[in-house]
Every structure is written in structure tokens, then in C-alpha cells.
Design an enzyme around this catalytic site. Structure first.
Site, PDB file in Angstrom:
ATOM      1  N   ASP A 101      -7.766  -1.718   0.944  1.00 25.14           N
ATOM      2  CA  ASP A 101      -7.541  -0.454   0.251  1.00 25.14           C
ATOM      3  C   ASP A 101      -7.908  -0.576  -1.221  1.00 25.14           C
ATOM      4  O   ASP A 101      -8.588   0.259  -1.784  1.00 25.14           O
ATOM      5  CB  ASP A 101      -6.081   0.021   0.412  1.00 25.14           C
ATOM      6  CG  ASP A 101      -5.054  -1.043   0.031  1.00 25.14           C
ATOM      7  OD1 ASP A 101      -5.432  -2.188  -0.303  1.00 25.14           O
ATOM      8  OD2 ASP A 101      -3.847  -0.731   0.075  1.00 25.14           O
ATOM      9  N   ASP A 104      -6.826  -5.374  -6.869  1.00 22.56           N
ATOM     10  CA  ASP A 104      -6.131  -5.208  -8.147  1.00 22.56           C
ATOM     11  C   ASP A 104      -6.227  -6.536  -8.908  1.00 22.56           C
ATOM     12  O   ASP A 104      -7.229  -6.800  -9.566  1.00 22.56           O
ATOM     13  CB  ASP A 104      -4.691  -4.786  -7.815  1.00 22.56           C
ATOM     14  CG  ASP A 104      -3.801  -4.578  -9.019  1.00 22.56           C
ATOM     15  OD1 ASP A 104      -4.308  -4.236 -10.094  1.00 22.56           O
ATOM     16  OD2 ASP A 104      -2.580  -4.751  -8.893  1.00 22.56           O
ATOM     17  N   PHE A 154      -1.314   2.822 -11.584  1.00 19.98           N
ATOM     18  CA  PHE A 154      -0.773   2.788 -10.230  1.00 19.98           C
ATOM     19  C   PHE A 154      -1.183   4.042  -9.461  1.00 19.98           C
ATOM     20  O   PHE A 154      -0.999   5.165  -9.924  1.00 19.98           O
ATOM     21  CB  PHE A 154       0.757   2.674 -10.269  1.00 19.98           C
ATOM     22  CG  PHE A 154       1.344   2.454  -8.911  1.00 19.98           C
ATOM     23  CD1 PHE A 154       1.365   1.183  -8.347  1.00 19.98           C
ATOM     24  CD2 PHE A 154       1.843   3.512  -8.170  1.00 19.98           C
ATOM     25  CE1 PHE A 154       1.882   0.976  -7.077  1.00 19.98           C
ATOM     26  CE2 PHE A 154       2.373   3.314  -6.899  1.00 19.98           C
ATOM     27  CZ  PHE A 154       2.384   2.049  -6.356  1.00 19.98           C
TER      28      PHE A 154
END
Ligand code: IMP
Ligand code: MG
Length: 176
Positions: A101, A104, A154
Site C-alpha cells: 500500500d 514510508d 498520515f
């Protein structure tokens, strides 16, 4: 604006923008892997929605497999990758496309690449819907297909969660 648990989120990437990009990425995979059937390895839980949309647009022969790992707590990375479920299939000798997905800090991907090398996987490509280039903490990870490069903020929706919630949303939101 929407509220998930105790936080507010605003729309960031629309469902149609996501679907357009998913189709483009699938098209590239169809070209690159024609004649060389890959195994698509979905990283649970976050990649489940991207994974299922992506494979629907693949026209080449392919297999699917899954692994489950976890590293996020609340709004940030814990810095530690915890295995939650082993790879569902033996991938030895196979050409693997990891489907994530979001990349990070890159620690989850670093961990996954080690697992796959340990399994005797000779070739790994990486597809990620999102990437936060400014959050990357590890070196030597090259992403083959990136849907959207985003700011170090976020996000949630389309598989991504805040403490377990928000995964079902068909579009992506960012923390307000
Ligand atoms: P990394 O190991 O720091 O690269 O992060 C990997 C995992 O943390 C991703 O696969 C996601 O599941 C989760 N994650 C990272 N950033 C976010 C975010 O902004 N929202 C929700 N989940 C995230
Ligand atoms: Mg993930």
C-alpha cells in the site's frame, strides 16, 4: 471532512484518480511480465484493496500469494517490523512482484526483501500505491512502480488504516 476514531481527515486522492493509476500500473506489468508469469505477493493488511483492483487488470498469466506484517501504531511507525503471518506459498525460484500500500520508512520492505532472499527468490520487483520519499530511512530499496509520491503526512483509506479503521474507504484521505 470525515472523522475516524478521534481524528479528522480530508480528501486527498479521489477514487477515480486511484483507479486510473491502478490501470496504468497494471498495463506496465502486463508489458514487462508477458511470457514470464509472476507471483503477486500482497502485503496484508494494507494492500488488500490495491491488490485486488490491480490483479483484475492483469491480462498475463499470474499467481497470487500473501504475507502479513505490521509496523504501524496509531499515526506513526514503531520502527519495528512484526511478522504476523508467513508467506502463504513457496516462492522459491519464482519471479515475485511485491504489492504494497505504502512505503514510508522502508523498514517493512527491507524486512520483506530479506524474507524473500531467504526463500530463494531470484527476482523481486516492487509495486507500491503510495510512497513518502521524505520518510525513507533505509538505503538500497528501488521501487519499480509507484502510484503516487506523497508528502510525509498520515493518510488513510483504500486499505490504509488508523488503528484498524478506515480501510474500507474507496478514496484516500489525509490527516487534518
Ligand atoms: P514502513 O515500514 O515505515 O515503510 O511502513 C510500512 C507500513 O506502515 C505500510 O505498509 C503501511 O501499512 C503503514 N503505513 C505507513 N504510512 C502510513 C500512513 O500514512 N497511513 C497508514 N498506514 C501507513
Ligand atoms: Mg502495508
Amino acid at each position: 471532512m470525515i472523522q475516524i476514531l478521534d481524528r479528522n481527515f480530508v480528501p486527498y486522492i479521489s477514487a477515480s484518480e486511484i483507479q486510473q493509476r491502478v490501470k496504468e500500473i497494471a498495463g506496465k506489468i502486463n508489458e514487462e511480465f508477458a511470457g514470464d508469469p509472476p507471483v503477486l505477493l500482497g502485503v496484508l493488511n494494507g494492500a488488500f484493496m490495491f491488490f485486488s483492483d490491480l490483479v483484475k487488470h492483469l491480462t498475463i498469466p499470474c499467481e497470487v500469494a500473501f504475507i502479513r506484517i505490521s509496523s504501524y501504531q496509531g499515526l506513526q511507525s514503531s520502527g519495528k517490523v512484526i511478522p504476523k503471518m508467513e508467506v502463504t506459498d513457496d516462492l522459491k525460484g519464482k519471479r515475485v512482484i511485491v504489492v504494497e500500500d505504502i512505503v514510508d520508512t522502508g523498514r517493512s520492505m527491507e524486512y520483506l526483501l530479506q524474507v524473500l532472499a531467504g526463500m530463494g527468490v531470484p527476482s523481486v520487483s516492487i509495486v507500491t500505491l503510495l510512497q513518502k520519499p521524505d520518510a525513507l530511512e533505509v538505503e538500497g530499496i528501488s521501487l519499480d512502480y509507484v502510484g503516487f509520491s506523497i508528502q510525509n503526512q498520515f493518510v488513510l483509506g483504500y486499505g490504509l488504516d488508523y488503528n484498524g479503521f478506515g480501510r474500507n474507504l474507496p478514496e484516500i484521505y489525509v490527516l487534518k
